[in-house]
Write an enzyme that holds these catalytic residues in place. Sequence first.
Site, mmCIF file in Angstrom:
data_model
loop_
_atom_site.group_PDB
_atom_site.id
_atom_site.type_symbol
_atom_site.label_atom_id
_atom_site.label_comp_id
_atom_site.label_asym_id
_atom_site.label_seq_id
_atom_site.Cartn_x
_atom_site.Cartn_y
_atom_site.Cartn_z
ATOM 1 N N LEU A 136 -2.841 -12.586 -2.746
ATOM 2 C CA LEU A 136 -1.618 -13.160 -3.392
ATOM 3 C C LEU A 136 -0.940 -14.076 -2.654
ATOM 4 C CD1 LEU A 136 -0.381 -10.098 -5.696
ATOM 5 C CD2 LEU A 136 -1.524 -12.105 -6.215
ATOM 6 N N ASP A 137 -0.494 -15.071 -3.046
ATOM 7 C CA ASP A 137 0.619 -15.986 -2.305
ATOM 8 C C ASP A 137 1.811 -15.290 -1.665
ATOM 9 O OD1 ASP A 137 -1.261 -17.789 -2.789
ATOM 10 O OD2 ASP A 137 -0.096 -18.740 -4.537
ATOM 11 N N TYR A 138 2.438 -15.741 -0.822
ATOM 12 C CA TYR A 138 3.802 -15.245 -0.178
ATOM 13 C C TYR A 138 4.690 -15.045 -1.253
ATOM 14 C CZ TYR A 138 7.711 -15.012 3.082
ATOM 15 O OH TYR A 138 8.684 -14.863 3.997
#
Length: 295
Positions: A136-138
């Site tokens: 999952l992205d930041y």
Amino acid sequence: MRRPTPIRRSPTAPMGRAASRLQQATAPEAPHERLQKALASAGLGSRREMEEWIAQGRVLVNGETATIGSKVGPGDVVKVSGRRVYLRFEDKRTRILIYHKSEGEIVTRDDPEGRATVFDALPKLRGAKWIAVGRLDYNTDGLMIFTTSGELANNLMHPRFEVEREYAVRVLGELTEEMIAQLLAGVELDDGMAQLQSCFAAGGEGANRWYRVVIKEGRKREVRRLFEHFGLTVSRLTRIRFGPIALPPQLRRGQKMELEDELVARVLEWAEMAPSPRRQTRGVPDKHSRKPRMR
């Protein structure tokens, strides 16, 4: 009149000789694994270094010089340069842990910038490691799945299995019927065609609108890029389902819970994998958490 309760032997009570011999005879075969892997798991060095030690004749197994490819089990005596080494063997049981990732955490074991990682919150393992299923992205929160099974992780992540990922998306703006139809048909991005499997409105107030979308790929920022294709900015992105596992409503950000054997078995069945041995003790879920939903 109450019937007397039958007396049962305590599992820890000593057994007679005959029972002890029978138990030894019927006990399952102890797990064996490659010597270099077992030595590396004991913290003596990398597998490549262990292979070099074995090739140099520095490793003995039961008094004999080991060779590359030798396998060892809990009953074997292993010595390195004349000193005995006590090995750790992997837990062959498949374990699955779910975690509600917060925004601002990254999916990596080590970050040079010292930022918080999802692995910081995971329980420590002996003889095994947690494998992250997807990323999952930041700036994305939601469901993260971790497992000790490399095969299961591969089955959930590999593109050829086309495992569904479901997201709740908050957008600054609104999709038209034509935009939704195009997202379902496919949109050309800079790294190839991408499409949603489903997309429907889920409410919203003011300038923000919520959508529930399903996608079968895990390319970097793919959901955000699909909306940006139409000039819409995603202000919130939460993964709420990955394959058969849905994020429990009461599992708050930063909380984690390990799946019980029954649910692990259902996931393995879904992934068309053989069931793993049952564990002897069960972990306790975080407070206020519920059992994850299965699809």
